[in-house]
Motif scaffolding. Structure first.
Motif, short mmCIF file in Angstrom:
data_model
loop_
_atom_site.label_atom_id
_atom_site.label_comp_id
_atom_site.label_asym_id
_atom_site.label_seq_id
_atom_site.Cartn_x
_atom_site.Cartn_y
_atom_site.Cartn_z
N LEU A 1 62.75 75.13 -45.32
CA LEU A 1 64.16 75.11 -44.77
C LEU A 1 64.64 73.67 -44.72
N VAL A 2 63.75 72.64 -44.30
CA VAL A 2 64.32 71.41 -44.32
C VAL A 2 64.62 70.86 -45.90
N LEU A 3 63.62 70.92 -46.61
CA LEU A 3 63.75 70.60 -48.01
C LEU A 3 65.04 71.12 -48.82
N ASN A 4 65.19 72.60 -48.33
CA ASN A 4 66.22 73.23 -49.05
C ASN A 4 67.66 72.61 -48.30
N PHE A 5 67.62 72.42 -47.34
CA PHE A 5 68.98 71.57 -46.51
C PHE A 5 69.13 70.26 -47.08
N ILE A 6 67.93 69.44 -47.45
CA ILE A 6 68.09 68.20 -48.03
C ILE A 6 68.84 68.33 -49.35
N GLN A 7 68.36 69.12 -50.20
CA GLN A 7 68.63 69.57 -51.53
C GLN A 7 70.19 69.97 -51.78
N THR A 8 70.71 70.88 -50.71
CA THR A 8 71.78 71.40 -50.72
C THR A 8 72.95 70.15 -50.30
N ILE A 9 72.51 69.38 -49.59
CA ILE A 9 73.43 68.18 -49.23
C ILE A 9 73.54 67.16 -50.13
N THR A 10 72.46 67.16 -50.79
CA THR A 10 72.42 65.81 -51.86
C THR A 10 72.91 66.20 -53.20
N SER A 11 72.80 67.81 -53.57
CA SER A 11 73.32 68.05 -54.81
C SER A 11 74.51 67.71 -55.17
N LYS A 12 74.75 67.35 -56.38
CA LYS A 12 76.15 67.10 -56.86
C LYS A 12 77.07 68.10 -57.25
N LYS A 13 76.46 69.29 -57.46
CA LYS A 13 77.02 70.62 -57.68
C LYS A 13 76.48 71.73 -56.91
N ALA A 14 77.16 72.66 -56.63
CA ALA A 14 76.84 73.90 -55.92
C ALA A 14 75.75 74.69 -56.60
N LEU A 15 74.65 74.61 -55.79
CA LEU A 15 73.27 75.42 -56.07
C LEU A 15 73.82 77.04 -56.15
N PRO A 16 73.18 77.78 -56.89
CA PRO A 16 73.28 79.30 -57.03
C PRO A 16 72.71 79.95 -55.74
N SER A 17 73.23 80.78 -55.21
CA SER A 17 72.80 81.58 -54.19
C SER A 17 72.25 83.08 -54.52
N PRO A 18 71.32 83.50 -53.82
CA PRO A 18 70.93 84.93 -54.47
C PRO A 18 71.79 86.09 -53.88
N THR A 19 71.89 87.01 -54.89
CA THR A 19 72.50 88.37 -54.51
C THR A 19 71.77 89.03 -53.11
N SER A 20 72.42 90.00 -52.71
CA SER A 20 71.57 90.72 -51.63
C SER A 20 70.36 91.64 -52.28
N LYS A 21 70.61 92.18 -53.43
CA LYS A 21 69.52 92.78 -54.18
C LYS A 21 68.34 91.89 -54.52
N GLU A 22 68.70 90.52 -55.19
CA GLU A 22 67.66 89.62 -55.47
C GLU A 22 67.19 89.08 -53.98
N VAL A 23 67.67 89.00 -52.83
CA VAL A 23 67.00 88.80 -51.49
C VAL A 23 65.91 89.91 -51.20
N ARG A 24 66.43 91.32 -51.52
CA ARG A 24 65.65 92.56 -51.09
C ARG A 24 64.25 92.19 -51.98
N ASN A 25 64.43 92.15 -53.30
CA ASN A 25 63.30 92.13 -54.38
C ASN A 25 62.43 91.07 -53.94
N LEU A 26 62.84 89.73 -53.80
CA LEU A 26 62.11 88.54 -53.57
C LEU A 26 61.29 88.87 -52.15
N MET A 27 62.05 89.38 -51.14
CA MET A 27 60.93 89.55 -49.78
C MET A 27 60.13 90.57 -50.03
N LEU A 28 60.30 91.65 -50.99
CA LEU A 28 59.57 92.47 -51.24
C LEU A 28 58.24 92.07 -52.13
N ALA A 29 58.68 91.11 -53.10
CA ALA A 29 57.66 90.32 -53.84
C ALA A 29 56.78 89.59 -53.00
#
Length: 325
Positions: free
Chosen positions: A53-81
């Motif tokens: 979570l800390v690394l993701n926060f640092i990456q988000t605020i330092t990235s020069k472009k918007a990072l892609p976000s997962p869809t609800s289906k992708e979140v469900r599939n990734l959590m299941l995986a």
């Protein structure tokens, strides 16, 4: 430039595999200090999630472009995986309660031929001759590496049971992590999968150490396939700073990052070969830090398994010629 990227990929994958190979030794040391399986897995996943979570926060605020976000289906599939990720850690750590780390890692490596079976089932095609030969070599190597030919050897069947379950779960983790939401940043994807794995880990914590065993059927299964040491004391929070940090770094933070950076540069075939360093590193660490006895015939078996992994992942001759031309 391309050769430099391949070298970079090999280096990252090799370091990641070596770090991951050290993990089971520290788990065994935690057991020797009186910590339980649920304490080990909970501390690893809890601190792993916080770290990512800390690394993701640092990456988000330092990235020069918007990072892609997962869809609800992708979140469900990734959590299941991710549940398979939690099961792999849980089953593997239970296995090392009963058998040596050097034996447990060999059982985990059965995922090499498990994956061939799964791939054959999914594609509905018979594996080619080289894969079949590789599987046979892995099985022969396993017999030698676990020293099964020694009639006086007394391997705990519980350790074998959980070790093979860990291999099956690890196979599922490899298939899902390499195919699901590949466009997501590594930190975001890893966090979601860890959250899925934590559901399994925290459920085991409640089942084994906090909550009572309500159902006689579950209680019978638990006492048969594990020992009852989990109920000796309530959760020992000292695991968080004594072993939790190193377990989370070596198990859920550093290797996934290095693999996700290394594999695209090294390629799946070469990356799989290099990642097999996990096996000799794990056995060597157990030999040096835990004093586990590893005889010559076991090293021969380990070398055979490594050879089979190389053989299985070598590119075909026509593909090599195409790349050269």
């Amino acid at each position: 430039m391309q050769k430099r990227n391949i070298l970079k990929g090999v280096l990252f994958v090799g370091i990641g595999a070596s770090i991951y190979g050290m993990l089971a030794t520290f788990v065994k040391l935690a057991y020797q200090d009186g910590y339980t399986t649920s304490e080990v897995t909970t501390s690893q996943f809890l601190l792993g999630i916080v770290g990512l979570l800390v690394l993701n926060f640092i990456q988000t605020i330092t990235s020069k472009k918007a990072l892609p976000s997962p869809t609800s289906k992708e979140v469900r599939n990734l959590m299941l995986a991710g549940t398979s990720l939690g099961c792999t850690s849980l089953f593997y750590y239970i296995a090392v309660q009963y058998i040596n780390v050097s034996i447990a890692i060999v059982l985990l490596m059965q995922s090499v031929w498990f994956s061939v079976v799964v791939e054959s089932f999914l594609t509905k095609k018979i594996p080619n001759a080289r894969k079949i030969v590789s599987v046979i070599i892995v099985l022969v190597g396993t017999i030698l590496a676990t020293n099964l030919i020694n009639e006086s050897l007394d391997l705990d069947w519980k350790g074998i049971f959980w070790g093979l379950l860990a291999a099956a779960s690890y196979t599922l983790t490899m298939f899902t992590s390499n195919t699901l939401a590949t466009h997501l940043p590594v930190f975001r994807k890893s966090i979601i999968m860890l959250l899925g794995g934590s559901v399994v880990v925290f459920a085991f914590l409640f089942f084994a150490q906090i909550g009572p065993l309500h159902f006689e059927g579950l209680k019978s299964f638990y006492l048969t396939f594990t020992d009852n040491t989990e109920h000796i004391h309530s959760f020992n929070y000292s695991i968080l700073w004594k072993y939790g940090l190193i377990l989370s770094l070596f198990g859920t933070i550093i290797p996934p990052i290095l693999f996700n950076v290394g594999f695209p540069n090294a390629g799946l075939g070469l990356g799989s070969i290099v990642s097999s360093l996990e096996l000799p590193v794990s056995v060597t660490m157990a030999f040096v830090l835990l004093g586990e006895k590893v005889i010559f015939i076991q090293w021969v078996g380990i070398i055979l398994i490594l050879f089979a992994i190389v053989l299985m992942n070598l590119p075909k001759k026509d593909k090599q010629l195409a790349e050269i031309s």
